[in-house]
Design a protein around this motif. Sequence first.
Motif, PDB file in Angstrom:
ATOM      1  N   UNK A 104       0.822  -1.206   0.000  1.00  0.00           N
ATOM      2  CA  UNK A 104       0.000   0.000   0.000  1.00  0.00           C
ATOM      3  C   UNK A 104       0.859   1.260   0.000  1.00  0.00           C
ATOM      4  N   UNK A 105       2.150   1.131   0.328  1.00  0.00           N
ATOM      5  CA  UNK A 105       2.994   2.329   0.361  1.00  0.00           C
ATOM      6  C   UNK A 105       3.187   2.911  -1.033  1.00  0.00           C
ATOM      7  N   UNK A 106       2.891   2.130  -2.077  1.00  0.00           N
ATOM      8  CA  UNK A 106       2.971   2.665  -3.435  1.00  0.00           C
ATOM      9  C   UNK A 106       1.678   3.392  -3.824  1.00  0.00           C
ATOM     10  N   UNK A 107       0.591   3.080  -3.117  1.00  0.00           N
ATOM     11  CA  UNK A 107      -0.690   3.715  -3.408  1.00  0.00           C
ATOM     12  C   UNK A 107      -0.863   5.000  -2.614  1.00  0.00           C
ATOM     13  N   UNK A 108      -0.311   5.030  -1.401  1.00  0.00           N
ATOM     14  CA  UNK A 108      -0.518   6.168  -0.503  1.00  0.00           C
ATOM     15  C   UNK A 108      -0.078   7.510  -1.086  1.00  0.00           C
ATOM     16  N   UNK A 109       1.106   7.613  -1.686  1.00  0.00           N
ATOM     17  CA  UNK A 109       1.485   8.924  -2.234  1.00  0.00           C
ATOM     18  C   UNK A 109       0.612   9.360  -3.404  1.00  0.00           C
ATOM     19  N   UNK A 110       0.102   8.388  -4.185  1.00  0.00           N
ATOM     20  CA  UNK A 110      -0.798   8.739  -5.294  1.00  0.00           C
ATOM     21  C   UNK A 110      -2.108   9.309  -4.739  1.00  0.00           C
ATOM     22  N   UNK A 111      -2.631   8.647  -3.701  1.00  0.00           N
ATOM     23  CA  UNK A 111      -3.860   9.142  -3.070  1.00  0.00           C
ATOM     24  C   UNK A 111      -3.632  10.518  -2.449  1.00  0.00           C
ATOM     25  N   UNK A 112      -2.465  10.705  -1.822  1.00  0.00           N
ATOM     26  CA  UNK A 112      -2.162  11.992  -1.204  1.00  0.00           C
ATOM     27  C   UNK A 112      -2.127  13.113  -2.236  1.00  0.00           C
ATOM     28  N   UNK A 113      -1.659  12.813  -3.443  1.00  0.00           N
ATOM     29  CA  UNK A 113      -1.571  13.823  -4.495  1.00  0.00           C
ATOM     30  C   UNK A 113      -2.936  14.174  -5.082  1.00  0.00           C
ATOM     31  N   UNK A 114      -3.958  13.353  -4.804  1.00  0.00           N
ATOM     32  CA  UNK A 114      -5.299  13.631  -5.306  1.00  0.00           C
ATOM     33  C   UNK A 114      -6.096  14.536  -4.374  1.00  0.00           C
ATOM     34  N   UNK A 115      -5.656  14.648  -3.118  1.00  0.00           N
ATOM     35  CA  UNK A 115      -6.410  15.424  -2.132  1.00  0.00           C
ATOM     36  C   UNK A 115      -6.467  16.918  -2.473  1.00  0.00           C
ATOM     37  N   UNK A 116      -5.330  17.595  -2.698  1.00  0.00           N
ATOM     38  CA  UNK A 116      -5.398  19.038  -2.978  1.00  0.00           C
ATOM     39  C   UNK A 116      -6.238  19.410  -4.202  1.00  0.00           C
ATOM     40  N   UNK A 117      -6.122  18.683  -5.332  1.00  0.00           N
ATOM     41  CA  UNK A 117      -6.964  19.049  -6.469  1.00  0.00           C
ATOM     42  C   UNK A 117      -8.456  18.927  -6.170  1.00  0.00           C
ATOM     43  N   UNK A 118      -8.856  17.891  -5.419  1.00  0.00           N
ATOM     44  CA  UNK A 118     -10.270  17.747  -5.086  1.00  0.00           C
ATOM     45  C   UNK A 118     -10.748  18.901  -4.205  1.00  0.00           C
ATOM     46  N   UNK A 119      -9.895  19.308  -3.256  1.00  0.00           N
ATOM     47  CA  UNK A 119     -10.256  20.447  -2.413  1.00  0.00           C
ATOM     48  C   UNK A 119     -10.438  21.701  -3.262  1.00  0.00           C
ATOM     49  N   UNK A 120      -9.525  21.925  -4.188  1.00  0.00           N
ATOM     50  CA  UNK A 120      -9.606  23.107  -5.051  1.00  0.00           C
ATOM     51  C   UNK A 120     -10.850  23.059  -5.942  1.00  0.00           C
ATOM     52  N   UNK A 121     -11.134  21.894  -6.513  1.00  0.00           N
ATOM     53  CA  UNK A 121     -12.297  21.768  -7.389  1.00  0.00           C
ATOM     54  C   UNK A 121     -13.588  22.016  -6.619  1.00  0.00           C
ATOM     55  N   UNK A 122     -13.645  21.525  -5.365  1.00  0.00           N
ATOM     56  CA  UNK A 122     -14.827  21.772  -4.554  1.00  0.00           C
ATOM     57  C   UNK A 122     -15.027  23.247  -4.285  1.00  0.00           C
ATOM     58  N   UNK A 123     -13.941  23.943  -3.978  1.00  0.00           N
ATOM     59  CA  UNK A 123     -14.024  25.380  -3.719  1.00  0.00           C
ATOM     60  C   UNK A 123     -14.402  26.138  -4.990  1.00  0.00           C
ATOM     61  N   UNK A 124     -13.796  25.771  -6.096  1.00  0.00           N
ATOM     62  CA  UNK A 124     -14.045  26.500  -7.347  1.00  0.00           C
ATOM     63  C   UNK A 124     -15.495  26.366  -7.806  1.00  0.00           C
ATOM     64  N   UNK A 125     -16.160  25.282  -7.420  1.00  0.00           N
ATOM     65  CA  UNK A 125     -17.576  25.125  -7.782  1.00  0.00           C
ATOM     66  C   UNK A 125     -18.456  26.152  -7.070  1.00  0.00           C
ATOM     67  N   UNK A 126     -17.953  26.713  -5.992  1.00  0.00           N
ATOM     68  CA  UNK A 126     -18.703  27.737  -5.261  1.00  0.00           C
ATOM     69  C   UNK A 126     -18.269  29.153  -5.629  1.00  0.00           C
ATOM     70  N   UNK A 127     -17.097  29.249  -6.263  1.00  0.00           N
ATOM     71  CA  UNK A 127     -16.530  30.570  -6.543  1.00  0.00           C
ATOM     72  C   UNK A 127     -16.748  31.030  -7.974  1.00  0.00           C
TER      73      UNK A 127
END
Length: 362
Positions: free
Chosen positions: A74-97
């Motif tokens: 799973x240590x090979x999956x964890x950094x990929x998942x971590x890199x997906x968090x910031x874009x999702x946060x930004x996309x959620x915010x941009x839908x309101x802005x």
Amino acid sequence: MIGDTYLRQSLMIRSMLFIPFPFVIAILLIVLLAVVRTRDDEAPPNLPFQALILLGAFQSTLSGLRWGYAVQPVMYVMPVAAAMVPPLAYLGVSRLARKSSLSPIQQICLHGLPAGLIVVLIALWRDAIDIAIVLTDVGYAAAILLLMRSGTDALRLAPFENAGPTYRAILFAASALLLSAAVDIFIWLDLAWAGGEYALKVITFGNLAALAVLAAAAAAASRSHAPVDRVEAVRPPEILQDSQTLAAVQALMKDRHAYRDVDLNLDRLARKLAIPARQISAAINRATGKNVSQYVNEYRIAEACTLLAETDDPVTEIMFEVGFQTKSNFNREFRRVTDTTPLEWRDRSRRPSKSTPVQKAD
């Protein structure tokens, strides 16, 4: 030399006691997601925020598998998942802005680049994984803060009622991304200089705490939603002076009671008036010193005060009639405007000599 945090942490697994905390966080996030989906059942959902909560649960599960059961793949999956968090946060915010000019597929491709980069780095240059994730967190946090630079008025597609809480939740989300970046930097330094003496505690509690804060902020921000727009006839926008713009807004509020629309937001207000949203925001700010949500909510509170004084209708019924959806927001705005509670206002209004004057929108 830059340490490969996500790969080198596996060397310490055998020395760590099993802690079920990551699985507890995962369960709580799944429950949170269920609550958000139920709450948003009648409104267009903010899918990026919901995906962010689900991804948080997935990351917590991976952390539990790795540190609790020594499942090293799973240590090979964890950094990929971590890199997906910031874009999702930004996309959620941009839908309101703001409304994006990109199609959903184009947005996925664009904001999927960080995760794609991590996949490449895992295969070709593992030592660069840490710094890539830190830069992704910091970069997207900065982008979110840039979107929010004009305060609550930046939430053009969010209903005015929830603008304040949503704005604060978004700031918490950006702070959580920065906290995550700080945690990763600390872990790298600890592994490089102290042999990982403190890394386990930081990994177990620091990263998961940042993840939980981010998910909670996403859930709070998802209370605001961009409503389904009705087609309205609009005339070409004209360049108006602040006084003319404010007069147009006042007419819309007083004559058509637009503030009663629970889904009213800056973007919808701009379409109703055929005036650019930025011009409305600037005019209200310069003329009254308030943001648009405060200005609109003061019309709502003014009518609520009248109804409280002249009728015996329940407070909750009045709250809905004037355009509020939640009691907490209604009470907070009522106290901001009148410095009292609705029930206290009703009681004082029937004793004129002790009544408190309501602050009406200019």
